[in-house]
Design an enzyme around this catalytic site. Structure first.
Site: not given
Ligand code: GAL
Length: 848
Positions: A186, A255
């Site tokens: 990210e 994600e």
């Molecule tokens: C995203 C990140 C993850 C985790 C998530 C929140 O931005 O890539 O590693 O931190 O947020 O749980």
């Protein structure tokens, strides 16, 4: 053998061969095109889930992976945690929970693929985002930008991991399970803060990754400018509107948040499965072919692994598999059904881009054609509140608001994201019930304690003439830093008279306990969103010298944000004023510092000191006093499952079982009393603050002890309590059963796996399917009604219409079984009210 039989044999042969391919280590090529990842020449629709290996123990990895596979996943995604793999520069650690190779091989043995997010920046609510603290102390280093020192270290670690994976033959082209790798994480979200250095860094990271020649594709998530051939992927609650930065790259989602993380002092976030399923279906509807749940199993932030500030020890995440490794229903089951429905469409999805058809206001169809005759379709109602009836392909369909229906033959609906027919589970570990929990109190008698010194406890303290930033001082070797000084009152006071003053302390965070003349006078703390705080206290001083001791605490190092690595912590201003408003800034006078606690230095948490004479023994344990170390032994409740330590009677601190850190606890920090919605409406856009529960309660009272960390006989529990608590009320429990229930109507779709192409799905019956966790069986049926039962799971009651012998039919089918299925049909139970739409509701107990 009939043609249907021979078809089944062929299908089985292909399935067996597919598993064999992955398990036996036959090499596979992995490439991609604009539609999908291409494995051995075949475009694939892939469902993936995040499981971070150190957030559970190696002994349970196979079980977690089995549950992931049964839940319909093809891929396991994990980060790699640099700070634990290289705790000291050049000294590597890959043992125990950090045995990465073992983890990847467990996934391989189950026949699943791996997406390895090497980073090395992880974020992940992990301490310092996964960066080692030593990296911060290399002179001249600047993280995540075009800085020669940083780049060299990052490249070295990337290369180290790639080399290990190659040596173990774990990349797909070598016959291993790894089909994908990630560099950075990210970065696009923060790139603006790094200027030109940021742009150069992205190019460098991409080139460096490619130069390592992993032979599988690389991704960068949330990185619009990811250079070719790196695939830029989407992260978020919804990714249907995402398009990759080149028409030659597939639409991938790395994600999709199954819930959200928990911070001390906050309510518990959850995400309704209807919305999660909606987001997934929308993604595949609109051209996506790879989707990952973050997290599929979240697990536990053991020891001091939690990121910060104030990330809780539980990383449950409302994931389909809960913190303790149990299947969370109906989330797991509803998603499994969704995955099956999507897989029914795989042949269509990989064959073409979707064709869009407008069905009305907020009503859409996306159709995937195999040829002009055969197609699969997704019908969506994206309205937040209005259900709709639509006509598609000459048939009419009911679409609940905020839902997607899946039609693998452009005709039969085999799944709708808003219709949950999967079983539900009642309660969780926090609802102790004698039939489902085995609990033991630790008892007040067998405790030992040790009173931590207030202030400087050794001669390795040091002085300075200003207030020091905490992280640069402790180098994160401990959560604690003592700031001490003395305050001189040189007025003449009459005997017994005290001088009253105000103390104003400002801190960057995360918490601090303040003592005047060795007595606690105040506790200040921040929160996850802003860890800074001020503490203002009226204090009484004596004539002459007074001591001021402040114990500043860090609750996990920052893991996210631009330049998060240089965020500071600790006390930065101390002002004393008397009642006449004469103020003195004592910030820049002489301060004496001590890193860590004496108990930490002595090793009170370790097994070797369990019988040391340092411990005071007896039954009159100090209660509600600050800075006390406690120890006791306990017998683990019988069973093979995980344990939960109930620390609701304690304040704030850390806990260890047999020398293993089970994490930080903070029961004294209550979430705000307002802002929760226990029955959150899944319709409409979700965000991390939309659905919250547990308002007015501590974020976490139960702490996970893996079963393998205890043994028969006495186990050692050590706590370091900072604020004050009552250890005699601590209990430890294990789950020995679970109540499950389901309520399915005659009008619900039949089970997804009952459907095969060319079959009239509508002629099949819906079913109630119940199943227990492995090792448990259905031991009683607490409720069963076919007719018009009312109420919800856990609170069912009979309606006006109910069949006669339903309970005995259900008992016969289910008792003694690990699971059972009952068709929702009058043919099964007799018809208690012809002409009325009926449903079947069952509540059962699974136990060991
Ligand atoms: C995203 C990140 C993850 C985790 C998530 C929140 O931005 O890539 O590693 O931190 O947020 O749980």
């Amino acid at each position: 053998m009939g043609s249907k039989d021979s078809l089944i044999v062929t299908v089985l042969a292909i399935l067996v061969f597919k598993d064999y391919l992955c398990e036996s280590g036959l090499a596979a090529t992995v490439t991609y095109d604009h539609r999908a990842l291409v494995i051995d020449g075949q475009r694939r629709v892939l469902l993936s889930g995040s499981i971070h290996y150190p957030r559970s123990t190696p002994e349970v990895w196979p079980e977690l992976i089995r549950k992931s596979k049964e839940g319909g996943l093809d891929v396991i995604e994990t980060y790699i945690f640099w700070n634990y793999h290289e705790p000291v520069r050049g000294e590597y650690y890959f043992e125990g929970r950090f045995d990465l190779v073992r983890f990847v091989k467990v996934v391989q043995e189950a026949g699943l693929y791996v997406h390895l997010r090497i980073g090395p920046y992880a974020c992940a609510e992990w301490n310092y985002g996964g960066f080692p603290t030593w990296l911060h102390f290399i002179p001249g280093v600047q993280f995540r930008t075009s800085n020669a020192i940083f780049k060299e270290e990052m490249k070295r670690f990337l290369a180290k991991i790639v080399t290990i994976m190659k040596e173990e033959k774990l990349f797909a082209t070598q016959g291993g399970p790894i089909i994908l790798a990630q560099v950075e994480n990210e970065y696009g979200n923060v790139e603006w803060a790094y200027g030109v250095g940021g742009e150069l860094y992205v190019k460098w990271a991409a080139e460096t990754a490619v130069s390592l020649n992993t032979t599988v594709p690389w991704v960068m998530c949330q990185q619009e400018d990811a250079p070719d051939p790196i695939i830029n992927t989407c992260n978020g609650f919804y990714c249907d509107e995402f398009t990759p930065n080149s028409p030659s790259k597939p639409k991938m989602w790395t994600e999709n948040y199954s819930g959200w993380f928990l911070a001390f002092g906050n309510p518990i976030p959850f995400r309704p499965v209807e919305d999660l399923a909606f987001s997934v279906a929308r993604f595949f509807e609109t051209g996506g072919t790879f989707q990952n749940y973050y997290m599929y199993f979240g697990g536990t932030n053991f020891g001091r692994t939690a990121g910060g500030p104030l990330i809780a020890s539980s990383y449950d995440y409302d994931a389909p598999i809960d913190e303790y490794g149990f299947i969370r229903q109906p989330k797991w089951g509803h998603l499994r059904d969704l995955h099956k429905a999507i897989k029914q469409c795989e042949g269509y999805l990989v064959n073409s881009d979707p064709t869009y058809e407008r069905l009305g206001v907020n009503l859409e169809a996306h159709i995937y054609y195999k040829n002009t005759q055969e197609c699969a379709a997704f019908l969506a109602n994206i309205d937040k509140s209005l259900d709709a009836n639509v006509t598609f392909n000459g048939n009419s369909y009911n679409l609940p608001a905020w839902s997607v229906s899946i039609l693998p033959d452009c005709k039969n609906v085999i799944f709708n994201t808003a219709k949950v027919v999967s079983q539900r589970s009642l309660g969780d570990l926090s609802y102790a019930h004698p039939t489902t929990m085995r609990e033991s109190l630790l008892g007040p008698s067998a405790w030992g304690w040790y009173k931590e010194k207030v202030g400087i406890w050794s001669d390795n303290s040091f002085t300075g003439s200003s207030l020091l930033e905490q992280i640069n001082t402790t180098k994160d070797t401990s959560d604690y830093l003592w700031y001490t000084t003395s305050i001189n009152v040189n007025e003449k006071l009459t005997p017994g008279q005290v001088k009253e003053a105000f103390l104003l302390i400002e801190s960057l965070g995360h918490a601090a306990l303040v003592f005047v003349n060795k007595r606690p006078v105040g506790f200040g703390y921040g929160n996850h969103e802003d860890a800074s705080f001020t503490l203002s206290k009226k204090v009484t001083l004596n004539e002459g010298n007074n001591t001021l001791d402040m114990l500043s605490m860090i609750i996990g190092l920052q893991n996210y944000g631009p330049w998060f690595d240089i965020a500071g912590a600790g006390i930065f201003s101390v002002i004393l004023s008397d009642l006449m408003n004469n103020t003195e800034d004592v910030s820049s006078r002489e301060w004496t510092y001590q890193i860590g606690l004496e108990g930490e230095y002595l090793g009170l948490d370790t097994i070797s000191l369990a019988n040391s004479s340092l411990w005071t023994l007896g039954s009159d344990i100090p209660i509600n006093q600050s800075l006390i170390w406690y120890k006791t032994t306990f017998i683990a409740p019988e069973g093979t499952g995980p344990l939960a330590l109930n620390l609701s009677s304690m304040g704030k601190g850390q806990a260890w079982v047999n020398g293993q850190g089970i994490g930080r606890y903070w029961s004294a920090y209550l979430a705000p009393s307002a802002g929760c919605t226990e029955n959150c409406d899944y319709r409409g856009s979700y965000d991390a603050s939309k659905c919250l529960k547990n308002c007015g309660q501590p974020a976490q009272t139960l702490y996970h002890i893996p079963r393998t960390w205890v043994h028969s006989g006495d186990n050692l529990l050590v706590l370091h309590e900072e604020l004050g608590g009552d250890p005699s009320k601590i209990s430890v429990s294990t789950r020995i059963g679970q109540e499950v229930c389901a309520h399915v109507s005659e009008s619900d779709p039949p089970p997804v796996d009952a459907w095969t192409p060319n079959l009239e799905v509508m002629s099949l019956n819906p079913e109630v399917r119940l199943s227990c966790e492995q090792g448990w069986k259905i031991t009683s049926i607490n409720f069963a009604s076919f007719g018009t039962p009312e109420g919800q799971c856990g609170k069912f009651s009979q309606g006006i219409c109910h069949g006669e012998n339903v309970l005995s039919v259900v008992q016969q089918a289910c008792i003694g079984q690990e699971g059972c299925s009952l068709p929702v049909s009058a043919a099964n139970f007799g018809d208690p009210c012809p002409g009325v739409l009926k449903s079947l509701a069952i509540e059962a107990l699974c136990s060991d």
